[in-house]
Design a protein around this motif. Structure first.
Motif, PDB file in Angstrom:
ATOM      1  N   MET A   1      10.761 -19.015   1.777  1.00  0.00           N
ATOM      2  CA  MET A   1       9.389 -18.270   2.088  1.00  0.00           C
ATOM      3  C   MET A   1       8.168 -19.272   1.746  1.00  0.00           C
ATOM      4  O   MET A   1       7.351 -19.455   2.275  1.00  0.00           O
ATOM      5  CB  MET A   1       9.388 -17.007   1.494  1.00  0.00           C
ATOM      6  CG  MET A   1       7.891 -16.286   1.966  1.00  0.00           C
ATOM      7  SD  MET A   1       7.847 -16.023   3.454  1.00  0.00           S
ATOM      8  CE  MET A   1       8.948 -14.583   3.933  1.00  0.00           C
ATOM      9  N   ARG A  32      12.551 -18.123  -2.393  1.00  0.00           N
ATOM     10  CA  ARG A  32      13.239 -17.502  -1.345  1.00  0.00           C
ATOM     11  C   ARG A  32      12.399 -16.399  -0.816  1.00  0.00           C
ATOM     12  O   ARG A  32      11.770 -15.502  -1.724  1.00  0.00           O
ATOM     13  CB  ARG A  32      14.543 -17.180  -1.889  1.00  0.00           C
ATOM     14  CG  ARG A  32      15.517 -18.583  -2.289  1.00  0.00           C
ATOM     15  CD  ARG A  32      16.871 -18.044  -2.358  1.00  0.00           C
ATOM     16  NE  ARG A  32      17.185 -17.396  -3.610  1.00  0.00           N
ATOM     17  CZ  ARG A  32      17.099 -18.176  -4.675  1.00  0.00           C
ATOM     18  NH1 ARG A  32      17.484 -19.290  -4.849  1.00  0.00           N
ATOM     19  NH2 ARG A  32      17.432 -17.363  -6.177  1.00  0.00           N
ATOM     20  N   GLU A  33      12.809 -15.915   0.166  1.00  0.00           N
ATOM     21  CA  GLU A  33      12.199 -14.661   0.736  1.00  0.00           C
ATOM     22  C   GLU A  33      12.778 -13.622   0.094  1.00  0.00           C
ATOM     23  O   GLU A  33      13.879 -13.308  -0.239  1.00  0.00           O
ATOM     24  CB  GLU A  33      12.661 -14.462   2.192  1.00  0.00           C
ATOM     25  CG  GLU A  33      12.023 -13.279   3.083  1.00  0.00           C
ATOM     26  CD  GLU A  33      12.493 -13.205   4.576  1.00  0.00           C
ATOM     27  OE1 GLU A  33      11.939 -12.477   4.975  1.00  0.00           O
ATOM     28  OE2 GLU A  33      13.001 -14.316   5.000  1.00  0.00           O
ATOM     29  N   ALA A  68       6.093 -18.869   4.816  1.00  0.00           N
ATOM     30  CA  ALA A  68       6.697 -18.238   6.119  1.00  0.00           C
ATOM     31  C   ALA A  68       6.917 -19.278   7.427  1.00  0.00           C
ATOM     32  O   ALA A  68       6.388 -18.894   8.490  1.00  0.00           O
ATOM     33  CB  ALA A  68       5.573 -17.300   6.569  1.00  0.00           C
ATOM     34  N   LYS A 169       3.241 -11.332   3.991  1.00  0.00           N
ATOM     35  CA  LYS A 169       4.407 -11.391   3.686  1.00  0.00           C
ATOM     36  C   LYS A 169       4.944 -11.956   2.305  1.00  0.00           C
ATOM     37  O   LYS A 169       5.792 -11.842   1.727  1.00  0.00           O
ATOM     38  CB  LYS A 169       5.137 -12.271   4.821  1.00  0.00           C
ATOM     39  CG  LYS A 169       5.306 -11.814   6.134  1.00  0.00           C
ATOM     40  CD  LYS A 169       5.751 -12.913   7.222  1.00  0.00           C
ATOM     41  CE  LYS A 169       5.735 -12.543   8.735  1.00  0.00           C
ATOM     42  NZ  LYS A 169       6.158 -13.500   9.507  1.00  0.00           N
ATOM     43  N   THR A 202       7.658 -11.085  -0.815  1.00  0.00           N
ATOM     44  CA  THR A 202       7.946 -12.228  -1.441  1.00  0.00           C
ATOM     45  C   THR A 202       6.823 -12.461  -2.640  1.00  0.00           C
ATOM     46  O   THR A 202       5.638 -12.662  -2.039  1.00  0.00           O
ATOM     47  CB  THR A 202       7.995 -13.514  -0.882  1.00  0.00           C
ATOM     48  OG1 THR A 202       9.126 -13.291   0.203  1.00  0.00           O
ATOM     49  CG2 THR A 202       8.375 -14.649  -1.695  1.00  0.00           C
TER      50      THR A 202
END
Length: 364
Positions: A1, A32-33, A68, A169, A202
């Protein structure tokens, strides 16, 4: 991410020609996401420069930032102001600041609505979203209050709600709890963990407090002098012999009572943390074990502990008991014996080298 590659930031002093300060020195980071990732270090390590480069509030001198799936550095352009594409990409990134940065002339609800106002949302849509977010952070009853009427923890909750207004996100937190008391800090950290799970966020946390990493982080990195010197999941770090982060998360101390003793740091995780392994070791081999220090807590939802123990005899006399502990899945880090063994190996190597000299001369 979130991925940074070779990220470098050099500040140049305007008045002192030729004087430069390297805040970031080739930082490679991968978040990481869906995980909560903590970056920890002392003041001046480069943590704040890193997080401000992640959303390009600071333009990197070199390197790339991808969030992203988008390379933000490629969208930055050459001018000092962010272009339309970068502003759009930033809508996926929420930011929480250390000192809240709330507008004192606006109510709590109006502060949360501000990003939506900038995005051109209608008044009805802004109001609905703001009240929804205030309910999420537990401040529905404070919608019409002003920042001056709130506690520090409540102000930070408003800051979190505002950061979530654009449905990001990624959530960035720059020392968000350092100005809060311990109890309020815990409540904010639990809120961030809840948001991480509920919204799939995240979260990248910048902090100088080990308790923050211990309480909420899945992974962590240690920064020193603008570089990441150690990184990994918290579980991996705790299982790594000699890990600075693991030692800082669970500090244990204690010196050997005599030269002919072996001192070992033992790390327990998961089920092993609740098993009477040390007492089993003592009974099995009929040896006296001294506990020099111990620490236990919950990390990333798992019970983890570290213990420093002293075994009678030198390392070579304790190979079997140490093997017993390793067979039970425990991580071991030799303390006193490691230095002794290294010194013995060096002495043996020197002795062998000296013994080989006459033989070579005789061959000539």
């Amino acid at each position: 991410m979130i991925t940074t590659t070779g990220l470098t930031k050099v500040y140049r002093a305007h008045r002192a020609r030729g004087h430069e300060i390297t805040a970031l020195d080739g930082v490679d980071l991968h978040v990481r996401e869906g995980e909560v990732y903590g970056v920890i270090g002392q003041s001046g390590a480069g943590k704040s420069s890193l997080i401000r480069c992640v959303n390009l509030l600071e333009r990197p001198t070199a390197g790339t930032v991808t969030v992203a799936g988008q390379d933000l550095t490629a969208l930055a352009g050459r001018g000092p102001r962010a272009g339309r594409e970068l502003r759009k990409a930033r809508s996926n990134i929420g930011m929480i600041f250390q000192h809240f940065n709330l507008l004192s002339s606006r109510t709590v609800q109006d502060n949360v609505e501000l990003p939506l106002e900038i995005l051109g949302k209608s008044g009805k849509e802004r109001s609905r979203k703001a009240l929804e977010l205030l309910d999420l952070v537990g401040l529905t009853d404070k919608a019409k209050a002003y920042p001056a009427q709130l506690s520090g923890g409540q102000k930070q909750r408003v800051g979190i709600a505002r950061a979530l207004a654009g449905d990001p996100k990624v959530l960035l937190s720059d020392e968000a709890t350092s100005a809060l008391d311990p109890e309020t800090t815990r409540s904010i950290l639990h809120l961030l963990r809840d948001l991480n799970r509920q919204l799939g966020l995240t979260v990248l946390l910048i902090t100088h407090e080990m308790d923050v990493v211990k309480t909420v982080c899945d992974s962590a990195a240690l920064m020193e002098n603008g570089r990441i010197v150690e990184s990994g999941t918290v579980t991996e770090l705790l299982a790594t012999p000699g890990s600075e982060l693991a030692a800082a998360l669970f500090p244990v101390s204690g010196d050997a009572s005599a030269d002919d003793r072996t001192v070992v740091d033992v790390t327990f995780q998961g089920d092993a943390a609740t098993q009477p392994v040390i007492s089993q070791l003592a009974r099995t081999y009929n040896i006296d074990i001294s506990i020099l220090g111990a620490a236990m807590d919950t990390v990333a939802g798992k019970q983890v502990g570290r213990m420093r123990i002293e075994l009678p005899g030198r390392y070579e006399e304790n190979v079997v008991p140490i093997g017993f502990l390793r067979e039970r899945g425990l991580q071991l880090d030799l303390v006193e014996a490691a230095a002794d063994t290294a010194a013995a190996d060096t002495a043996a190597a020197d002795k062998a080298a000296q013994a080989s000299v006459p033989a070579k001369e005789g061959a000539k």
